[in-house]
Design a protein around this motif. Structure first.
Motif, mmCIF file in Angstrom:
data_model
loop_
_atom_site.group_PDB
_atom_site.id
_atom_site.type_symbol
_atom_site.label_atom_id
_atom_site.label_comp_id
_atom_site.label_asym_id
_atom_site.label_seq_id
_atom_site.Cartn_x
_atom_site.Cartn_y
_atom_site.Cartn_z
ATOM 1 N N ALA A 52 0.846 -1.207 0.000
ATOM 2 C CA ALA A 52 0.000 0.000 0.000
ATOM 3 C C ALA A 52 0.877 1.250 0.000
ATOM 4 O O ALA A 52 0.598 2.222 -0.709
ATOM 5 N N ASP A 55 2.540 1.597 -3.376
ATOM 6 C CA ASP A 55 1.575 2.013 -4.397
ATOM 7 C C ASP A 55 1.191 3.482 -4.266
ATOM 8 O O ASP A 55 0.362 3.985 -5.029
ATOM 9 N N ASN A 57 -0.112 5.076 -1.407
ATOM 10 C CA ASN A 57 -1.221 5.428 -0.497
ATOM 11 C C ASN A 57 -0.667 6.040 0.785
ATOM 12 O O ASN A 57 -0.746 5.437 1.861
ATOM 13 N N ASN A 58 -0.118 7.225 0.664
ATOM 14 C CA ASN A 58 0.594 7.805 1.808
ATOM 15 C C ASN A 58 0.098 9.197 2.208
ATOM 16 O O ASN A 58 0.738 9.862 3.021
ATOM 17 N N ALA A 61 -6.279 10.022 4.301
ATOM 18 C CA ALA A 61 -7.443 9.226 3.897
ATOM 19 C C ALA A 61 -8.682 10.111 4.074
ATOM 20 O O ALA A 61 -8.628 11.113 4.784
ATOM 21 N N ILE A 66 -11.419 4.985 4.341
ATOM 22 C CA ILE A 66 -11.466 4.718 2.885
ATOM 23 C C ILE A 66 -12.667 3.803 2.567
ATOM 24 O O ILE A 66 -13.024 2.933 3.381
ATOM 25 N N THR A 268 -3.427 6.008 6.202
ATOM 26 C CA THR A 268 -3.955 5.459 4.949
ATOM 27 C C THR A 268 -3.435 4.058 4.598
ATOM 28 O O THR A 268 -4.240 3.173 4.291
ATOM 29 N N PRO A 269 -2.109 3.802 4.628
ATOM 30 C CA PRO A 269 -1.668 2.481 4.150
ATOM 31 C C PRO A 269 -2.247 1.335 4.978
ATOM 32 O O PRO A 269 -2.575 0.273 4.432
ATOM 33 N N VAL A 272 -5.744 0.627 3.707
ATOM 34 C CA VAL A 272 -5.740 -0.091 2.421
ATOM 35 C C VAL A 272 -5.441 -1.573 2.679
ATOM 36 O O VAL A 272 -6.109 -2.474 2.148
#
Ligand code: GLN
Length: 384
Positions: A52, A55, A57-58, A61, A66, A268-269, A272
């Protein structure tokens, strides 16, 4: 003029979890105090967090969490509790369960309101109530079974009662609420203006074939409830401080008004990764078996020592024991003595009693590797 603060919590000092974990570290004791696992978490989950992050996702959120995570939780709730929750309006991802409890209380409380809680109770409830200018009304659970005396709960209700906090599976006693307990709560609150804060962070940790009775299974209770859960307890990740709250749309809208100005959102990560990891339902469905094994191992080992098991914990990852055959010290003093002199840290149960009588008991956390429990027992053998 000298600078000063009027304390919001004049009677509260550093909490017992910080004290006992700190002492354990200082004295290199085996730490069976604060509730956290010492075994590794899933490699798959670690890989999902790492992916995550890679990709991208940092960044922040959404404030409510999410969509993929909220949707995955709604599916889980539907399957487990046969309740349909709206992912957009009735669930919010929070930085931990304790935060969600504080936010729910702050959402509903006005100064001078009363909140009923059942003691022994998790130590954050009363400070959270008092920070809002409200008053905690403590009702004792029945010793030694820790079942609920509904007569006493009924007697504690006044025109000022704004909420009742419940907790099942229960920390620190391991009591798991029965269907009849939930029905009693429903009878007591229906037709009133009383909210329910339901702390269900140990939802998957039940033993001896018991089933977790969630407020989510009871529509009339859910209509007045904030229900709180924790990823830390489910996926052994207490250090991630991730949880969520479920409540009816109009209550949740108010909860979010507060949440947006506390932490705004959660990392966020992890969200995810958790959304993806929740697809592996065996990860949480196997927890009763996993913890039954841990509890039985702990009981088997400690039964050789001069402690008295009140009754095996039916839920949560804590076991209460009496030590009257060893010492008549008050429990906090004894827990500190045990940490310093025997190299094993525990939690004195008096820390969960602000206003009701406690009984000189210790709480041990058994969410530990077998080798940790064995080392603790080797240390405690000096007591024999
Ligand atoms: N819930 C955990 C326990 O009861 C600890 C939480 C905390 O450290 N505040 O041990």
């Amino acid at each position: 003029m000298s600078l000063s603060i009027t304390s919001k919590l004049p009677n509260i000092a550093t909490n017992i979890f910080s004290i006992m974990s700190g002492l354990a570290m200082e004295h290199k004791a085996i730490n069976l105090s604060q509730g956290f696992p010492d075994y590794p978490i899933s490699d798959t989950l670690i890989a999902l967090v790492s992916k995550a992050m890679q990709d991208g996702n940092n960044q922040y959120a959404p404030m409510i969490g999410i969509p993929a995570l909220r949707n995955a939780l709604v599916k889980k709730v539907e399957k487990l509790y046969k309740t349909s929750i709206n992912p957009d309006t009735e669930i919010t991802i929070t930085p931990g369960g304790t935060y969600a409890i504080y936010t729910a209380l702050t959402t509903i409380l006005q100064p001078l309101d009363e909140v009923i809680l059942l003691e022994p109770a998790y130590d954050s409830y009363i400070p959270n109530i008092e920070m809002n200018g409200a008053k905690a009304i403590c009702v004792p659970l029945r010793f030694p079974t820790y079942s609920i005396d509904w007569e006493l709960v009924q007697q504690a209700i006044t025109s000022k009662t704004k909420a009742i906090i419940i907790n099942t599976p229960h920390n620190p006693t391991g009591y798991v609420w029965t269907k009849s307990d939930l029905e009693q709560l429903d009878k007591l609150t229906s037709g009133t203006n009383i909210f329910i804060i339901s702390d269900e962070v140990y939802e998957h940790i039940t033993m001896d074939g018991l089933v977790h009775e969630s407020v989510l299974k009871y529509p009339s209770l859910l209509a007045r409830s904030f229900v709180i859960f924790s990823f830390g307890k489910v996926f052994h990740t207490t250090g991630w401080k991730m949880g969520y709250c479920i409540a009816p749309e109009n209550w949740m809208a108010e909860f979010r008004k507060i949440h947006q100005f506390e932490s705004f959102s959660c990392n966020t990560p992890m969200q995810v990764a958790l959304a993806e990891f929740l697809q592996h339902e065996e990860e949480y469905l196997q927890l009763p078996t996993f913890f039954q094994h841990k509890r039985d191992f702990f009981l088997d080992q400690i039964s050789a020592l001069p402690f008295t098991i009140l009754q095996p914990a039916s839920g949560s990852y804590f076991q209460l024991v009496a030590y009257d055959k060893i010492s008549d010290m008050p429990d906090k003093e004894f827990a500190i003595w045990l940490t310093k002199n025997m190299g094993v840290a525990s939690i004195p149960v008096s820390a969960f009693h602000a206003h009701t009588k406690s009984n000189n008991l210790l709480r041990f956390c058994f969410a530990k590797k077998e080798e940790t429990i064995l080392q603790a027992m080797r240390n405690l053998k000096q007591l024999c």
